[in-house]
Structures are given as structure tokens and as C-alpha cells.
Design an enzyme around this catalytic site. Structure first.
Site, PDB file in Angstrom:
ATOM      1  N   HIS A  71      -0.976   4.742   2.971  1.00 41.33           N
ATOM      2  CA  HIS A  71      -1.879   4.435   2.515  1.00 41.33           C
ATOM      3  C   HIS A  71      -2.148   3.343   1.522  1.00 41.33           C
ATOM      4  O   HIS A  71      -2.948   2.878   1.212  1.00 41.33           O
ATOM      5  CB  HIS A  71      -2.668   5.797   1.726  1.00 41.33           C
ATOM      6  CG  HIS A  71      -4.215   5.921   1.653  1.00 41.33           C
ATOM      7  ND1 HIS A  71      -4.805   4.703   2.035  1.00 41.33           N
ATOM      8  CD2 HIS A  71      -4.862   6.818   1.507  1.00 41.33           C
ATOM      9  CE1 HIS A  71      -6.374   5.109   2.024  1.00 41.33           C
ATOM     10  NE2 HIS A  71      -6.227   6.501   1.780  1.00 41.33           N
ATOM     11  N   ASP A  75      -6.191   1.405   5.004  1.00 40.86           N
ATOM     12  CA  ASP A  75      -7.153   2.518   4.637  1.00 40.86           C
ATOM     13  C   ASP A  75      -7.355   3.597   5.327  1.00 40.86           C
ATOM     14  O   ASP A  75      -7.253   3.207   6.818  1.00 40.86           O
ATOM     15  CB  ASP A  75      -8.466   1.706   3.943  1.00 40.86           C
ATOM     16  CG  ASP A  75      -8.283   0.968   2.788  1.00 40.86           C
ATOM     17  OD1 ASP A  75      -7.336   1.407   2.003  1.00 40.86           O
ATOM     18  OD2 ASP A  75      -8.841  -0.406   2.641  1.00 40.86           O
TER      19      ASP A  75
END
Length: 404
Positions: A378, A382
Site C-alpha cells: 500500500h 492504492d
């Protein structure tokens, strides 16, 4: 002049190697380029060749020892050359050399000096066993390098005590150990790398289910022709590799790596396939999978998997992967998530294909469905990017004829 034979650096992740076996013994002649001993690294087994011709004057390590990169393992010299082994015995962490008998006294001096300084050399397992049995380690003579006490030495001491009828003061009661398994270099490295990945990379997981009807149909319709070209049947993994590689062209952040605070987007797409071995998990990668035909992928995948199981992979075949697929569909596993394979930013997990009722055109029908999950780093990817990748892969697998 004597020549030191050391552990070479075979890759950027390599720090130590385990001595598997010695091909030559002290006093044997050896030619330059001839295999002297074999090592196990965190990923592959490798034969270490003699850098020069001569005679093996000393072996400073035991089979099973773990030696850091650059550590001296053996000495090669001329037949009549005298080698001063005392300087090797004095090195912290060096081995208990398998030297000629005349050199053995050096080891005793080193062991005695360390003991006088209050340092009893013992393996962690030996220390734990002695503590649980209430044994004073200074009473035990070690058989390891530089007099290091091993588990076998503690066990031998216990047998001697029992034979002589002596008693040992009982220590705290602990569960009895049935077996102690020493991690291989590969397993230890897997533990370190995955712990670091899980700790440092914030994993974000996305899930979907894929109708594999057309994938099965493609395998049936092209099976004979691809087997004739590749020498093996087309597998689900081959189609997954091709499909993921093509979709990765549209999502470069999933074909990247994070180095410090910079994202390195990689030009080539090398798809790694997780292969389970007795020693651990290894991930050889199909090179430039987006540019290969399905039959080429099938042939390369079979070759990589076969050589992985035989321990004959080359280091670059393992380290070149840019994205990984882990398929447990051959087991009774329907759904799972995976830990990222560092420094990659994405890994696809594929479960077993199961017949399920689904709605198609307003009617309930039975279709072969596979659950898939995508784990992403992450810090780089995204959730929306990962979701679009998974959506595009699902669309491609449900219409796989474009992969041809």
C-alpha cells in the site's frame, strides 16, 4: 604461496552459506576449476571450485556449518608447503580446522583461552537442553569447532551420567522435546524475508471470483497442439502467468519495487511462480512473460519447476521476478492470502476451482469458479489501482482467447 578458498557472494540477498559436503579431503590434489565443496545458500545449492591447482592443506569448517560470505573454508598450497593454521584458528567464528594431527593442539589452546575468559562456547539448542536438565556446561567437553558444545555433546554427557549412576539435580519441568529441527539456509532466509515483508510493507488485500469456464475450454481445445510444441500439457498456471503479464502492462506500479523512498518501475515483466519444496518455498520466474506465446510459457514453466525440485536453478532465475503468483488450487484450499515477496509490490493468490451455482442471464447455472486475492504494497499501490488490475485480470481470464 597458500591460497584461501572463501564463500563467494552469489547474490544481493546472500549473507551466509551452509556447507553441504566436501568433495576433497586434506592431502588430496585438486585442479583449478575442480569442485572442492558444495554449499547451500538461501536459494540454491552451488559447487565451489578450487581457484588454483595444488594440494588441500587444511579444511577449516565442518559439513553443516554456516559460514558468512567471505569466510575462509579451506587452504590450498604446494605439497611441501607449510601453512600456519594458528592464525585461522584464532579468528572469531572460524572453524575447527580439519587439519593434520600436528595442528590439533592449536584448537585446544583457543578453547581453553575462551573458557578462562568465562565464555563457554555452546549452540543455543545445547544451552537450552543443559538449562532444562540443570547441567553445568563447564563439565561438558565440546566436539564442535573451537570446542563448541553441541546438542550431541549434552546428550552424550547425559548418557555417561546415567551409565555411572550419578544423579543430576532436577531443573524446572518443561514439555519434553520430541525433535529439534535445524532450519536450512533456505528456510531461515524465508523466515527473515517474510517477517520483514509483513512488518515493513503495509499489505492491502483485494478479492474476486473468476468464472474459469473458458479457461478450461481453452486448455481442452489447445491441449494437443501446445503439448506438441512445448512437450507438456497447458496448465492453469501457464494461463495465469500470461494473463497477469499482459495486464501488468497497464498497471506498472504492480511491476515495480520500492527502494528507500523511490519507486523503481521495471521495464521487463518476469512472472514468478511459487513452488513448494521440502526445504521451503522457492519462486523461479518466467522471463518476459508478456512477450511469450502460451506454449513457450508452458515449456519454460515446466523446465523451471522441474529444476527447482532438483535443486538445479540458477540464482538469477529466482531473483529476477517482478510479480508473483501463488496457486494452491491443487490442494483442498479454496481461498487464501499471501505475504508479499520482497521487494515486489504485488502477489496473486489462486484457490481451488470449484463448481458453484451462479446467476447468468437471470438463471441459476453451475460454473467452475476460482477465488483469487491480490495483495499489494500500500506504500506504492492504492486500493483503486489494485482493484482495476484484478478486474482486468478477471475479464481476461473469462475471455482467454486473446492470450493466444
Amino acid at each position: 604461496m597458500a591460497t584461501e578458498v572463501t564463500i563467494p557472494n552469489l547474490g544481493y540477498t546472500m549473507t551466509v552459506a551452509k556447507i553441504l559436503r566436501f568433495v576433497k579431503s586434506v592431502g588430496d590434489s585438486v585442479e583449478a576449476g575442480e569442485t572442492l565443496f558444495e554449499i547451500e545458500t538461501d536459494k540454491v545449492n552451488y559447487g565451489i571450485e578450487a581457484p588454483v591447482s595444488g594440494v588441500v592443506k587444511a579444511i577449516l569448517r565442518d559439513e553443516g556449518d554456516e559460514v558468512p560470505v567471505g569466510g575462509v573454508v579451506a587452504i590450498i598450497g604446494d605439497r611441501d608447503e607449510q601453512v600456519d593454521l594458528a592464525r585461522y584458528m584464532g579468528r572469531e567464528g572460524e572453524g575447527e580446522g580439519k587439519a593434520p594431527e600436528g595442528e590439533r593442539q592449536e584448537r585446544e589452546v583457543v578453547s581453553a583461552a575462551r573458557l578462562e575468559k568465562g565464555r563457554v562456547l555452546a549452540s543455543p539448542v545445547a544451552r537450552k537442553m543443559a538449562r532444562e536438565r540443570g547441567i553445568d556446561l563447564t563439565l561438558i567437553r565440546g566436539s564442535g569447532r573451537s570446542g563448541r558444545i553441541r546438542m550431541a555433546d549434552v546428550e552424550r554427557y547425559l548418557r555417561e551420567v546415567m551409565t555411572e549412576g550419578r544423579e543430576i539435580e532436577a531443573g524446572p519441568t518443561f514439555p519434553e522435546i520430541a525433535e529439534v529441527i535445524t532450519m536450512t539456509s533456505m528456510r531461515a532466509t524465508i523466515a527473515r524475508r517474510l517477517s520483514r515483508s509483513f512488518r515493513e510493507a503495509p499489505h492491502f488485500n483485494l478479492f474476486t471470483e473468476v468464472d474459469m469456464t473458458e479457461v478450461n475450454r481453452l486448455r481442452e481445445s489447445t491441449g494437443d497442439s501446445i503439448e506438441a510444441q512445448a512437450g507438456t500439457r497447458l496448465s492453469i498456471n501457464d494461463i495465469l502467468i500470461k494473463g497477469a503479464a499482459l495486464v501488468l502492462r497497464e498497471f506498472p506500479l504492480l511491476n515495480a519495487r520500492l527502494v528507500d523512498e523511490k519507486i523503481e518501475v521495471l521495464k521487463d515483466i518476469h512472472i514468478g511462480l511459487a513452488v513448494a519444496l521440502d526445504e521451503g518455498l522457492i519462486v523461479p520466474a518466467v522471463e518476459k512473460a508478456d512477450h511469450k506465446r502460451l506454449w513457450q510459457i508452458a515449456r519454460e514453466r515446466k523446465d523451471l519447476v522441474d529444476r527447482a525440485r532438483q535443486g538445479r536453478l540458477k540464482l538469477h532465475e529466482i531473483e529476477r521476478g517482478t510479480f508473483t503468483i501463488s496457486n494452491l488450487g491443487m490442494y483442498d484450499v479454496y481461498f487464501f492470502t499471501s505475504i508479499l515477496n520482497p521487494p515486489q509490490t504485488g502477489i496473486l493468490s489462486v484457490g481451488r476451482i470449484v463448481e458453484r451455482p451462479v446467476v447468468r442471464g437471470g438463471s441459476i447455472v453451475i460454473r467452475p469458479i476460482a477465488d483469487m486475492s491480490l495483495a499489494v504494497d500500500h506504500r506504492v499501490v492504492d486500493g483503486a489501482v489494485g482493484a482495476r488490475f484484478l478486474e482486468a485480470l478477471k475479464r481476461g481470464l473469462e475471455n482467454p482467447y486473446t492470450l493466444l
